[in-house]
Scaffold this active site. Structure first.
Site, PDB file in Angstrom:
ATOM      1  N   GLY A 174      -7.773  15.374 -42.604  1.00  0.00           N
ATOM      2  CA  GLY A 174      -7.926  15.000 -44.001  1.00  0.00           C
ATOM      3  C   GLY A 174      -7.426  13.611 -44.338  1.00  0.00           C
ATOM      4  CG  MET A 175      -7.238  12.639 -48.091  1.00  0.00           C
ATOM      5  SD  MET A 175      -8.299  11.191 -48.119  1.00  0.00           S
ATOM      6  CE  MET A 175      -7.548  10.260 -49.437  1.00  0.00           C
ATOM      7  CG  ASP A 196      -7.245  25.840 -40.354  1.00  0.00           C
ATOM      8  OD1 ASP A 196      -7.309  25.222 -41.432  1.00  0.00           O
ATOM      9  OD2 ASP A 196      -6.319  26.598 -40.047  1.00  0.00           O
ATOM     10  CG  ASP A 227      -2.108  -0.890   1.114  1.00  0.00           C
ATOM     11  OD1 ASP A 227      -2.277  -1.491   0.031  1.00  0.00           O
ATOM     12  OD2 ASP A 227      -2.867  -1.016   2.089  1.00  0.00           O
TER      13      ASP A 227
END
Length: 510
Positions: free
Chosen positions: A431-432, A296, A36
């Site tokens: 995006g990509m 954006d 503990d």
């Protein structure tokens, strides 16, 4: 009681030790078995501080079980009093040592007679509360102890004299808090701009001997619901001090926070008007409001996200996502299950569903089912996101060491709003990006696990089907895989071929 290998909030003694170790010159003695006693290691690893963790373990071993703990606990208290010369020693058992049902109050009274410092036993039920609730109670207990002591000694008589200029206390900044040091710096700057003095910050860096001066402030600020509300209510009851519970996270809530300060000062005879300051910060200084209207950010409008964390951060981030950035929050949740009513009232209108749970598997399954574009959660949700190939922004404790940054990263105030906007925007796959990395090669060409978090060992993908799946752009591959497997299960299929993939595509319309 149930066995768990992951907990969002730790056991009660961790909360007590967090508060005690935040004060200056306060030592803690933990009455616990080995196992503990990990707080020292955890705090030393995570907190970027030079000092040793002021915690000593009074180990419950075979001798203690045979003879009792009184002699050992008292000896450890007196020894630490002589060695460290602290102002206060806080004694706490753990949930394990509490099973012994020993009279620790008696041990503390005996030790107090032989010690020069104050000795307090943490007044916490280790079976009924977690780390956050225990921290809140321990802070209130220590504050009450020293105010009562000052009243008895005559140092504090009636209502204390207020400071000449408007001032406040900040309650709840502590060791191991999520970005607490940065938030404190930002709050100080904000209060300085508003021409408000800072009376005391507790518990971080405070001396227990200064606690009797808490009542000199004009009001209290409680930035986090998890630590500070009990102390604020006690001070309101004791000295009639108003307190602000609004968390200034995000542009809208920061403006509400400032207006609340304005209202409190006006009620106390100080005619201030902060509207011009709010307008200047919102429109010209902070970049968050401008960015949320930019092209954006508009690209994120309608994207799906899920949020999970402590009540304070999960609620604040949910409101920022929905209200300030136009992002669709599919569900928001918190592991502070005791705070469910407040959480529902705060975010009910900003998300489709609410999830209050301490079970990380329920959270993981809810994420897999929602298929969000981004996750905002704790380190556990980051792990889930990696498995599902979903980006995750960390917005709440519990956290890894990388979320105790060296650089300035507040979440509160106007600079905090800028940081949060950056975190949110950068958490979405742009995006990509993934697809281009796969086409042209690069650092992300490793094989990625797309396995759902739900058990799916009953389905076998043929080599041709797997090859076809690999041709799918990375940012939608996980969704295609899950839809195909769902289609196969509904029809009792055990093998997924290329034909099954195309049938599933036709069925789902994509």
């Amino acid at each position: 009681m149930k066995l768990a290998y992951w907990m969002y909030a730790g056991p009660a003694h961790i909360g007590t030790l967090r508060v005690a170790s935040s004060f200056k010159n306060v030592h803690s003695i933990m009455h616990a078995p080995l196992g503990d006693d990990y707080f020292n290691v955890m705090r030393s690893m995570l907190e970027r501080e030079r000092d040793f963790t002021p915690v000593t373990t009074s180990v419950v071993d075979r001798q203690v079980l045979a003879r009792g703990s009184d002699e050992k606990v008292i000896r450890n208290i007196v020894r630490k009093d002589g060695e460290e010369q602290p102002d206060l020693i806080v004694v706490t058992p753990t949930c394990t040592s509490s099973i012994l049902q020993e009279d620790l109050h008696h041990f503390v009274r005996q030790a107090q007679l032989a010690s020069r410092c104050d000795v307090v036993l943490a007044d916490v039920n280790h079976y009924r509360v977690n780390e956050l609730q225990a921290a809140d109670r321990t802070l209130q207990q220590i504050v009450e102890f020293y105010i009562t002591k000052a009243r008895k000694s005559g140092e504090l008589d009636g209502l204390p004299q207020k400071t000449e200029r408007p001032s406040c206390n900040i309650l709840g900044i502590s060791s191991l808090g999520f970005h607490n040091a940065h938030d404190l710096r930002e709050l100080k700057a904000l209060l300085r701009d508003l021409d408000i003095d800072l009376n005391l910050v507790i518990p971080q860096g405070a001396s227990v001997h200064d606690l009797k001066h808490l009542g000199r402030a004009w009001f209290n600020v409680v930035p986090y619901r998890e630590l500070g509300p009990m102390t604020a209510r006690y001070l309101q009851q004791e000295f009639g001090m108003p307190y602000i519970e609004i968390t200034p996270m995000g542009v809208v809530e920061t403006a509400r926070f400032i207006r609340q300060i304005q209202q409190i000062l006006n009620e106390q005879g100080i005619p201030v008007d902060y509207e011009a300051y709010i307008q200047e910060q919102t429109l010209h200084i902070s970049q968050a409001a401008w960015f949320s209207r930019s092209i954006d950010c508009q690209n994120l409008t309608g994207k799906k996200a899920v949020v999970f964390g402590d009540s304070t951060h999960a609620a604040a981030i949910t409101k920022i996502l929905a209200r300030e950035m136009g992002i669709h929050v599919v569900w928001a949740g918190s592991y502070c299950t005791y705070d469910g009513e407040w959480f529902q009232a705060e975010v009910g209108e900003y998300c489709d569903q609410i999830l209050m749970t301490e079970d990380h598997t329920r959270v993981a399954d809810a994420i897999a089912q929602a298929e969000p574009a981004a996750i905002f959660g704790t380190q556990m949700e980051r792990h889930v996101g990696k498995r599902l190939r979903i980006p995750c922004g960390v917005i709440s404790a519990p956290i890894h060491v990388q979320d105790f940054p060296i650089g300035y990263r507040p979440f509160l105030g106007y600079e905090g709003a800028n940081q949060i906007v950056d975190l949110i925007y950068n958490s979405f796959t742009l995006g990509m990006e993934d697809h281009l990395l796969e086409i042209f090669g690069g650092h992300d060409t490793k094989e990625v696990i797309h396995k759902s978090l739900s058990a799916d060992s009953d389905l076998i993908w043929t080599r041709e089907a797997q090859a076809e799946l690999d041709k799918v752009p990375g940012f939608v591959r996980g969704k295609v895989k899950r839809n195909t497997e769902k289609f196969a299960r509904e029809r009792g299929l055990t093998e997924i071929s290329v034909e099954v993939m195309y049938a599933a595509k036709e069925a789902f319309g994509a």
